[in-house]
Design a protein around this motif. Structure first.
Motif, PDB file in Angstrom:
ATOM      1  N   GLY A 155       0.828  -1.196   0.000  1.00  0.00           N
ATOM      2  CA  GLY A 155       0.000   0.000   0.000  1.00  0.00           C
ATOM      3  C   GLY A 155       0.860   1.242   0.000  1.00  0.00           C
ATOM      4  O   GLY A 155       2.032   1.210   0.400  1.00  0.00           O
ATOM      5  N   GLY A 156       0.269   2.348  -0.446  1.00  0.00           N
ATOM      6  CA  GLY A 156       0.991   3.617  -0.499  1.00  0.00           C
ATOM      7  C   GLY A 156       0.347   4.650   0.403  1.00  0.00           C
ATOM      8  O   GLY A 156       0.090   4.386   1.570  1.00  0.00           O
ATOM      9  N   GLY A 157       0.043   5.820  -0.153  1.00  0.00           N
ATOM     10  CA  GLY A 157      -0.596   6.875   0.631  1.00  0.00           C
ATOM     11  C   GLY A 157       0.378   7.952   1.052  1.00  0.00           C
ATOM     12  O   GLY A 157       1.574   7.895   0.783  1.00  0.00           O
ATOM     13  N   GLY A 158      -0.166   8.942   1.745  1.00  0.00           N
ATOM     14  CA  GLY A 158       0.624  10.108   2.102  1.00  0.00           C
ATOM     15  C   GLY A 158       1.493   9.957   3.323  1.00  0.00           C
ATOM     16  O   GLY A 158       2.513  10.636   3.453  1.00  0.00           O
ATOM     17  N   SER A 159       1.099   9.094   4.268  1.00  0.00           N
ATOM     18  CA  SER A 159       1.872   8.926   5.493  1.00  0.00           C
ATOM     19  C   SER A 159       1.603   7.553   6.084  1.00  0.00           C
ATOM     20  O   SER A 159       0.531   6.981   5.878  1.00  0.00           O
ATOM     21  CB  SER A 159       1.509  10.003   6.521  1.00  0.00           C
ATOM     22  OG  SER A 159       0.178   9.810   6.997  1.00  0.00           O
ATOM     23  N   PHE A 160       2.575   7.044   6.834  1.00  0.00           N
ATOM     24  CA  PHE A 160       2.395   5.758   7.495  1.00  0.00           C
ATOM     25  C   PHE A 160       1.243   5.833   8.499  1.00  0.00           C
ATOM     26  O   PHE A 160       0.398   4.934   8.569  1.00  0.00           O
ATOM     27  CB  PHE A 160       3.690   5.360   8.214  1.00  0.00           C
ATOM     28  CG  PHE A 160       3.638   3.992   8.837  1.00  0.00           C
ATOM     29  CD1 PHE A 160       4.052   2.876   8.132  1.00  0.00           C
ATOM     30  CD2 PHE A 160       3.179   3.804  10.142  1.00  0.00           C
ATOM     31  CE1 PHE A 160       4.004   1.598   8.689  1.00  0.00           C
ATOM     32  CE2 PHE A 160       3.119   2.541  10.712  1.00  0.00           C
ATOM     33  CZ  PHE A 160       3.535   1.446   9.985  1.00  0.00           C
ATOM     34  N   GLY A 161       1.179   6.918   9.263  1.00  0.00           N
ATOM     35  CA  GLY A 161       0.172   7.035  10.306  1.00  0.00           C
ATOM     36  C   GLY A 161      -1.241   6.959   9.796  1.00  0.00           C
ATOM     37  O   GLY A 161      -2.112   6.375  10.437  1.00  0.00           O
ATOM     38  N   GLU A 162      -1.500   7.520   8.613  1.00  0.00           N
ATOM     39  CA  GLU A 162      -2.864   7.544   8.091  1.00  0.00           C
ATOM     40  C   GLU A 162      -3.181   6.375   7.166  1.00  0.00           C
ATOM     41  O   GLU A 162      -4.320   5.912   7.117  1.00  0.00           O
ATOM     42  CB  GLU A 162      -3.123   8.855   7.347  1.00  0.00           C
ATOM     43  CG  GLU A 162      -4.557   8.991   6.867  1.00  0.00           C
ATOM     44  CD  GLU A 162      -4.914  10.371   6.351  1.00  0.00           C
ATOM     45  OE1 GLU A 162      -6.036  10.533   5.837  1.00  0.00           O
ATOM     46  OE2 GLU A 162      -4.071  11.288   6.479  1.00  0.00           O
ATOM     47  N   TYR A 163      -2.167   5.875   6.448  1.00  0.00           N
ATOM     48  CA  TYR A 163      -2.455   4.912   5.379  1.00  0.00           C
ATOM     49  C   TYR A 163      -1.957   3.492   5.624  1.00  0.00           C
ATOM     50  O   TYR A 163      -2.325   2.578   4.867  1.00  0.00           O
ATOM     51  CB  TYR A 163      -1.893   5.431   4.056  1.00  0.00           C
ATOM     52  CG  TYR A 163      -2.671   6.610   3.528  1.00  0.00           C
ATOM     53  CD1 TYR A 163      -3.816   6.426   2.770  1.00  0.00           C
ATOM     54  CD2 TYR A 163      -2.275   7.916   3.829  1.00  0.00           C
ATOM     55  CE1 TYR A 163      -4.546   7.507   2.308  1.00  0.00           C
ATOM     56  CE2 TYR A 163      -3.003   8.997   3.366  1.00  0.00           C
ATOM     57  CZ  TYR A 163      -4.141   8.801   2.605  1.00  0.00           C
ATOM     58  OH  TYR A 163      -4.870   9.871   2.169  1.00  0.00           O
ATOM     59  N   ALA A 164      -1.158   3.274   6.653  1.00  0.00           N
ATOM     60  CA  ALA A 164      -0.671   1.913   6.903  1.00  0.00           C
ATOM     61  C   ALA A 164      -1.812   0.949   7.185  1.00  0.00           C
ATOM     62  O   ALA A 164      -1.697  -0.253   6.932  1.00  0.00           O
ATOM     63  CB  ALA A 164       0.319   1.916   8.063  1.00  0.00           C
ATOM     64  N   ILE A 165      -2.918   1.462   7.706  1.00  0.00           N
ATOM     65  CA  ILE A 165      -4.043   0.582   8.023  1.00  0.00           C
ATOM     66  C   ILE A 165      -4.507  -0.210   6.805  1.00  0.00           C
ATOM     67  O   ILE A 165      -4.964  -1.346   6.939  1.00  0.00           O
ATOM     68  CB  ILE A 165      -5.232   1.381   8.606  1.00  0.00           C
ATOM     69  CG1 ILE A 165      -6.362   0.417   9.031  1.00  0.00           C
ATOM     70  CG2 ILE A 165      -5.722   2.440   7.639  1.00  0.00           C
ATOM     71  CD1 ILE A 165      -7.504   1.063   9.736  1.00  0.00           C
TER      72      ILE A 165
END
Length: 282
Positions: free
Chosen positions: A156-166
């Motif tokens: 997975g990707g996303g803007g930040s680990f905190g918001e997108y790691a889920i």
């Protein structure tokens, strides 16, 4: 809206966000035949939330107490502000109405447990999930014997680990269950890899590559083969909203809370320095 059999209230930090827009859209379009409608909304950031409500022709209320008279069920959104979820749930759950809480459920495991305890205190069925629970990968896993999955790799990707790691974590747990024993983290910046050990000698590798062109994907290894899947994101939000409607219609959660808590435990331990030194017990 007047004829809706299920009246849903959006409760948010700031209603001007992607999830509020996409859930409103699928409830009004793809899922309109289910008979539910968003009949009210409220937000902590009142000015921006009221503007969103007016733009989208959704009634706006100054407080949850005022909103409650207009709704039968709640969707607590604030997808980028999980630190707000406990406070929002403290306002919503005492009314005793089935509630969906958006990802990420809580900022830490202790808060997640407090939300579930509050729901139990008021007898409220609650569920939470990332939209990555509802993909073709889970459909494949449901089609085989429960113990067939021996290993997974998720991306997975996303803007930040905190918001997108889920998202890649939810992919793994929704397929392999809550029996997580320990994990190790490799990497601290844009490229993070979690090595996860499950019960019954099962394993997973969860890759979180932020600010990169990384599609959500997974490989599933069974006793017979390994299959690779790239997630079709076109229907995942409609599927997530449909699962929330199932919760509202039945009054029973469709997600095992042990999985939701296991996801939060993984995210907590992955943020701790001990996970960088070797396998850390969960």
């Amino acid at each position: 809206m007047a004829g809706a059999k299920g009246r849903i209230g959006f409760v948010d930090y700031n209603l001007e966000n992607f999830h509020a827009n996409v859930y409103l859209g699928v409830l009004r379009q793809q899922l309109s035949d289910r008979g539910f409608a968003v009949t009210g909304s409220t937000g902590v950031k009142a000015k921006a939330s009221r503007a969103w409500a007016e733009k989208n022709s959704v009634p706006y209320f100054a407080s949850v107490g005022e909103l409650n008279e207009a709704v039968d069920y709640y969707m607590v959104l604030a997808p980028s502000n999980p630190e707000e979820h406990l406070a929002l749930c403290k306002e919503v759950l005492p009314f005793g109405k089935a509630t969906y809480v958006d990802k990420t459920f809580a900022p830490n495991l202790a808060t997640a447990r407090r939300i579930f305890s509050l729901a139990d205190k008021h007898g409220v069925p609650v569920q939470t999930t990332s939209a990555l629970r509802y993909t073709g990968i889970q459909e494949f896993v449901r089609s085989i014997a429960p113990d067939e999955v021996r290993h997974m790799v998720t991306w997975g990707g996303g803007g930040s680990f905190g918001e997108y790691a889920i998202h890649p974590v939810e992919l793994a747990i929704s397929c392999m269950g809550p029996g997580v024993k320990r994990l190790m983290r490799r990497g601290t910046n844009r490229h993070v890899q979690l090595l996860v050990d499950f019960s019954r000698n099962r394993t997973a590798v969860i890759n979180v590559y932020t600010n990169t062109q990384t599609p959500y994907a997974a490989s599933v290894t069974t006793t017979a083969e390994t299959r690779h899947f790239v997630v079709d994101t076109g229907e995942i939000f409609a599927n997530t909203a449909a699962a929330a409607l199932d919760l509202f219609a039945s009054g029973q959660p469709t997600i095992d809370r042990r999985e939701s808590l296991a996801i939060r435990r993984i995210l907590d331990v992955a943020s701790q320095k001990r996970s960088l030194k070797g396998f850390a017990a969960l």
